[in-house]
Design a protein around this motif. Sequence first.
Motif, short mmCIF file in Angstrom:
data_model
loop_
_atom_site.label_atom_id
_atom_site.label_comp_id
_atom_site.label_asym_id
_atom_site.label_seq_id
_atom_site.Cartn_x
_atom_site.Cartn_y
_atom_site.Cartn_z
N GLY A 77 -16.24 -110.53 71.13
CA GLY A 77 -16.25 -108.97 70.67
C GLY A 77 -15.12 -108.12 71.59
N THR A 78 -14.56 -109.05 72.96
CA THR A 78 -13.91 -108.16 73.96
C THR A 78 -12.22 -108.78 73.57
N ARG A 79 -11.68 -107.48 73.09
CA ARG A 79 -9.74 -107.39 72.67
C ARG A 79 -8.89 -107.13 73.82
N LYS A 80 -8.10 -107.73 74.70
CA LYS A 80 -8.14 -107.57 76.10
C LYS A 80 -6.26 -108.46 75.84
N LEU A 81 -5.88 -107.96 77.04
CA LEU A 81 -4.21 -108.18 77.58
C LEU A 81 -3.98 -108.49 78.88
N TYR A 82 -3.51 -109.31 79.06
CA TYR A 82 -3.10 -109.62 80.22
C TYR A 82 -1.28 -110.07 81.07
N TRP A 83 -1.14 -109.71 81.38
CA TRP A 83 0.04 -110.45 81.79
C TRP A 83 0.47 -111.72 82.56
N THR A 84 1.48 -112.07 81.62
CA THR A 84 1.55 -113.47 81.71
C THR A 84 3.55 -113.99 82.70
N GLY A 85 3.94 -113.09 83.04
CA GLY A 85 4.66 -113.30 84.03
C GLY A 85 5.10 -114.32 85.33
N LEU A 86 3.84 -114.00 86.67
CA LEU A 86 4.19 -113.99 87.65
C LEU A 86 3.07 -115.33 87.54
N VAL A 87 1.65 -114.97 86.56
CA VAL A 87 0.02 -115.51 86.73
C VAL A 87 0.54 -116.23 85.11
N PRO A 88 0.67 -117.51 85.38
CA PRO A 88 -0.58 -118.46 84.19
C PRO A 88 -1.28 -118.41 83.58
N VAL A 89 -2.09 -117.52 82.90
CA VAL A 89 -3.04 -116.54 82.14
C VAL A 89 -3.46 -117.94 80.59
N GLU A 90 -4.79 -117.97 80.62
CA GLU A 90 -5.00 -118.74 79.70
C GLU A 90 -6.43 -118.03 79.20
N GLY A 137 -14.07 -112.92 68.67
CA GLY A 137 -15.13 -112.93 67.43
C GLY A 137 -16.55 -112.49 68.39
N MET A 138 -17.35 -111.78 67.25
CA MET A 138 -18.86 -111.93 67.89
C MET A 138 -19.58 -112.69 68.03
N THR A 139 -19.08 -114.41 67.88
CA THR A 139 -19.87 -114.90 68.23
C THR A 139 -19.17 -116.11 69.53
N GLU A 140 -18.13 -115.39 69.70
CA GLU A 140 -17.58 -115.68 70.92
C GLU A 140 -17.39 -115.95 72.24
N VAL A 141 -17.27 -116.46 73.64
CA VAL A 141 -16.92 -116.21 74.67
C VAL A 141 -15.90 -116.60 74.92
N GLY A 142 -15.11 -115.97 76.11
CA GLY A 142 -14.07 -115.91 76.57
C GLY A 142 -14.13 -116.46 77.64
N LEU A 143 -13.10 -117.80 77.86
CA LEU A 143 -12.71 -117.93 79.41
C LEU A 143 -11.52 -117.88 79.85
N VAL A 144 -11.39 -116.74 80.84
CA VAL A 144 -10.07 -116.62 81.39
C VAL A 144 -9.81 -117.74 82.50
N LEU A 145 -8.71 -118.07 82.57
CA LEU A 145 -7.70 -119.19 83.12
C LEU A 145 -6.62 -118.52 84.09
N LYS A 146 -6.40 -118.72 84.88
CA LYS A 146 -5.81 -118.59 85.54
C LYS A 146 -5.26 -119.82 86.82
N ASN A 147 -4.11 -120.00 86.51
CA ASN A 147 -3.64 -121.00 87.33
C ASN A 147 -4.01 -122.37 87.04
N GLY A 148 -4.82 -122.27 85.63
CA GLY A 148 -4.99 -123.27 85.32
C GLY A 148 -6.87 -123.33 86.22
N LYS A 149 -7.50 -122.61 86.51
CA LYS A 149 -8.70 -122.55 86.88
C LYS A 149 -9.83 -121.49 86.15
N ILE A 150 -11.00 -121.63 85.45
CA ILE A 150 -11.58 -120.29 85.31
C ILE A 150 -12.40 -118.92 86.48
N GLU A 151 -11.82 -118.29 85.94
CA GLU A 151 -11.59 -116.86 87.15
C GLU A 151 -12.06 -116.05 86.50
#
Length: 376
Positions: free
Chosen positions: A99-112, A79-93
């Motif tokens: 307002g960002t809308r984005k896709l991440y592949w999940t088959g090989l690296v666990p992404v949250e 949302g417009m009042t939210e900041v996203g933290l991208v975690l790969k293998n449980g670590k912030i990366e």
Amino acid sequence: MKMIQRVVIGDGERVLVYRNRQFQRVLGPGAYWLFAPFSQVEVVVHDIGKPEYAGRDVEALIGALGARLSEHFALADLGMTEVGLVLKNGKIEDVLAPGTRKLYWTGLVPVEVRAISVADSLEVPAHVVRRLRQLGVLDKVAVPLVVPAESAGLVFIDGKLARVLEAGAYAFWNFQKNVAAEVIELRVQSVEVSGQELLTRDKVSLRVNLAASMRVTDAVAARTKVAKYGDYLYRELQYGLRKAVSAKTLDELLGDKASLDADIYGYVRGRMGEMGVEVLGVGVKDVILPGEMKEILNSVVQAEKAAQANVIRRREEANAMRSALNTARLMEESPTLLRLKELETLEKVTEKIDKLTVFGGLEGVLGQLVKPVKSA
């Protein structure tokens, strides 16, 4: 045109199949035969070792996959009042802007993707600050601030004071709003006002050097009520010094410098108190006179010292005459004392004579050396 197309997909790959330029499906690892007799089939291979989806058809994929989107992708929809933290293998990366809308592949690296609300507070959590500093991206997404001991931190958001911070390390998200931070030192500081050319009340020109000590007692007032409290204090010290010197003659100034310090201190302290600054002390370091004025003052001092020396000399002469008169009176009243004085004088005289011939005994010597004057 090929009617059948064979596609081989590795473990770290995914293939998007498009038929007639429209998305059809996602293919996982394996070997496939694609049959397309009357249409054009296009396959796009993606390396999912890098989870960020780099295609331009994000919205088309979201709409086409629908409920099956989570089988292949992690969706970041902030949302417009939210900041996203991208975690790969449980670590912030990575950090995503509001307002960002984005896709991440999940088959090989666990992404949250974790969303953090910035509607109420822009402060970055401490554990996130440490990780972003480690990644070297903290300055790109936030405004870091380190407040040393004996200092106060001020945070301004869109030009308005938002928070006053104690000693410590902080960071604030720098998305959508203008964030600025300043550190105000609360320790005692010194201020020097040098080379001030001034006139005394009796029109004597002199140069004065002044020193003062101060500290900030109210960081908010010192920052918001005046643009630069240090410059303001310097100017007020100049005004106070000029006012105090112009009210005194040179003699008063040189004779009682402590009163000059007190006058300046009283003026400046009252002016700076409302600015959140406490003036602890003011002192005149040097009073420098022009060369010709120094010569005049030296002449005056020499004359005063000479007069004092003459007074002392006359006083000592008077004391000596008074002592001699008292001695004469005693000898007049006592012949024995007079005789002793004669012998003392004779002793002093004989010390300077190598040879002495005596005629008529001691009385003859005394008669020749000391002849009393008889009064008429």
